[in-house]
Motif scaffolding. Structure first.
Motif, short mmCIF file in Angstrom:
data_model
loop_
_atom_site.label_atom_id
_atom_site.label_comp_id
_atom_site.label_asym_id
_atom_site.label_seq_id
_atom_site.Cartn_x
_atom_site.Cartn_y
_atom_site.Cartn_z
N SER A 63 23.60 29.99 32.84
CA SER A 63 23.86 29.08 33.94
C SER A 63 25.23 29.45 34.49
CB SER A 63 23.83 27.62 33.49
OG SER A 63 24.82 27.39 32.51
N TRP A 64 25.44 29.21 35.78
CA TRP A 64 26.66 29.66 36.45
C TRP A 64 27.53 28.47 36.81
CZ3 TRP A 64 26.89 34.96 36.99
CH2 TRP A 64 25.68 35.64 36.88
N THR A 65 28.83 28.71 36.77
CA THR A 65 29.76 27.70 37.28
C THR A 65 31.04 28.40 37.68
OG1 THR A 65 30.73 25.53 36.83
CG2 THR A 65 30.88 27.15 35.06
N ARG A 66 31.93 27.67 38.36
CA ARG A 66 33.24 28.19 38.72
C ARG A 66 34.27 27.11 38.43
NH1 ARG A 66 34.14 32.40 42.15
NH2 ARG A 66 36.25 32.18 41.30
N GLU A 67 35.49 27.56 38.12
CA GLU A 67 36.58 26.60 37.95
C GLU A 67 36.96 26.05 39.32
OE1 GLU A 67 38.60 30.69 38.19
OE2 GLU A 67 36.68 29.81 37.61
N GLU A 68 37.57 24.88 39.32
CA GLU A 68 37.98 24.22 40.55
C GLU A 68 39.46 23.85 40.47
OE1 GLU A 68 38.04 23.10 44.23
OE2 GLU A 68 36.19 23.89 43.33
N PRO A 69 40.33 24.40 41.34
CA PRO A 69 39.99 25.33 42.42
C PRO A 69 39.69 26.72 41.86
CG PRO A 69 42.35 25.07 42.31
CD PRO A 69 41.78 24.10 41.32
N PRO A 70 39.03 27.57 42.66
CA PRO A 70 38.76 28.94 42.20
C PRO A 70 40.05 29.65 41.82
CG PRO A 70 37.51 28.45 44.18
CD PRO A 70 38.46 27.31 43.99
N PHE A 71 39.97 30.51 40.82
CA PHE A 71 41.10 31.30 40.33
C PHE A 71 42.20 30.40 39.78
CE2 PHE A 71 39.28 33.61 44.04
CZ PHE A 71 38.60 34.59 43.32
N ALA A 76 41.45 26.68 33.00
CA ALA A 76 40.59 25.96 33.94
C ALA A 76 39.17 26.49 33.88
CB ALA A 76 41.15 26.08 35.36
N ALA A 77 39.02 27.81 33.72
CA ALA A 77 37.68 28.40 33.63
C ALA A 77 36.96 27.95 32.37
CB ALA A 77 37.79 29.92 33.67
N LEU A 78 37.68 27.92 31.25
CA LEU A 78 37.06 27.49 30.00
C LEU A 78 36.62 26.03 30.10
CD1 LEU A 78 36.25 27.75 27.07
CD2 LEU A 78 38.64 27.44 26.41
N ILE A 79 37.45 25.18 30.70
CA ILE A 79 37.09 23.77 30.85
C ILE A 79 35.88 23.63 31.77
CG2 ILE A 79 37.86 21.56 31.78
CD1 ILE A 79 40.63 22.20 30.68
N GLY A 152 43.57 17.26 31.17
CA GLY A 152 43.28 16.72 32.50
C GLY A 152 43.15 17.84 33.51
N ASP A 153 43.98 17.84 34.55
CA ASP A 153 43.94 18.88 35.58
C ASP A 153 44.45 20.18 34.97
OD1 ASP A 153 44.02 20.49 37.78
OD2 ASP A 153 45.54 19.34 38.87
N ALA A 154 43.57 21.17 34.87
CA ALA A 154 43.92 22.41 34.17
C ALA A 154 44.34 23.53 35.11
CB ALA A 154 42.73 22.88 33.33
N ASP A 155 44.45 23.27 36.40
CA ASP A 155 44.83 24.32 37.35
C ASP A 155 46.19 24.89 36.96
OD1 ASP A 155 44.95 26.00 39.52
OD2 ASP A 155 45.61 24.46 40.93
N GLY A 156 46.21 26.17 36.62
CA GLY A 156 47.45 26.83 36.25
C GLY A 156 47.90 26.63 34.83
N VAL A 157 47.15 25.86 34.05
CA VAL A 157 47.50 25.61 32.64
C VAL A 157 47.19 26.87 31.82
CG1 VAL A 157 46.91 24.26 30.58
CG2 VAL A 157 47.18 23.12 32.79
#
Length: 289
Positions: A63-71, A76-79, A152-157
């Motif tokens: 199954s496919w998914t993407r992190e949000e926001p992309p990149f 963030a990708a693992l979450i 929580g918000d994982a963008d850049g973590v």
């Protein structure tokens, strides 16, 4: 629980800046695309969540998914991969793999040979230099879900921050955990692991097999021929937005949209303004979906 059972999350996103924006998971190495090495390593896992792409892969487990926001980074990708697992997936552990590990099959075999002690939440590989490969491990699913909620918000973590309270044991696996981040590393690996296998038609993509020096030489020559100052060509920015379009819209839309950006610049917009407008369209399309 028997090692080798349970789900897998394969992280296959990222900008691949050190590869000139190439679609790294599709790069052929040792007769297989990198993403295929990861899928081979997870052959016994069900289900498999692939974070990135989509790529042209025929595998009913995926199954496919993407992190949000992309990149947004590997954490963030693992979450995103964890969130994509069905809520009723209650396996004890999950295999986590990056998609740039050419020896993924051997790596996972070594990880699966290790017991998962009751007093730790996961085992992760360390490479020949002693570096921890966070995206090469077996983790207790419940522990990862707790870590994700805490962040929580994982963008850049960073992965280190995400896993700071997860009890881990490292397993030295040497060069089985070698990852390929540069064209130099890819070519060195190819020389050390020669194969006579011919890439398939899908794999014969200049953006995958050529090096940054080839790109720079071409851009310099083309700009000179067209009467454009090569210093005014934002190669990295254009590669980034083209790749975003290919992932979020459809691959052929990338070069066409780059042409439209050029037309907009010719009519008075700046490159940054034109790219920002395109990214706003991508975001609006994602919201509508």
């Amino acid at each position: 629980m028997i090692a080798g059972a349970g789900p897998a999350i394969i992280v296959a996103g990222g900008r691949a800046r050190r590869l000139g924006g190439a679609d790294k998971p599709m790069v052929p190495v040792a007769g297989r695309r990198l993403i295929e090495h990861a899928l081979d390593a997870a052959a016994a896992r069900r289900p498999v969540v692939l974070v990135g792409g989509p790529f042209e892969i025929d595998d009913e487990r995926i199954s496919w998914t993407r992190e949000e926001p992309p990149f947004g980074g590997p954490a963030a990708a693992l979450i995103a991969g964890l969130n994509a697992l069905e809520p009723d997936v209650a396996a004890e552990e999950v295999l986590v793999l990056a998609a740039d590990l050419p020896d993924a099959v051997r790596l996972v075999r070594l990880l699966d040979a290790e017991p998962l002690p009751a007093d730790v939440d996961g085992i992760v590989a360390t490479d020949a230099a002693g570096r921890t490969q966070w995206l090469a491990g077996r983790y207790r699913l419940a522990a990862l879900r707790r870590a994700a909620r805490a962040v929580g918000d994982a963008d850049g973590v960073s992965m280190r921050e995400l896993l700071s309270h997860v009890r881990l044991r490292t397993v030295p696996v040497g060069d089985a955990a070698a990852d390929l981040d540069t064209w130099e590393a890819i070519e060195e690996y190819r020389r050390a692991h020669p194969t006579t296998a011919e890439p398939t038609t899908d794999q014969k993509d200049d953006t995958m097999t050529e090096s940054p020096s080839d790109l720079e030489t071409w851009v310099l020559g083309a700009a000179t021929e067209l009467g454009v100052d090569p210093g005014e060509v934002p190669t990295g920015l254009l590669l980034d937005v083209t790749r975003e379009i290919a992932h979020e819209v459809v691959r052929p839309a990338g070069p066409v949209t780059t042409f439209l950006i050029g037309l907009a610049v010719g009519r008075g917009s700046t490159v940054d303004e034109a790219v920002a407008a395109v990214r706003a369209l991508i975001a609006a399309r994602g919201s509508a979906d």
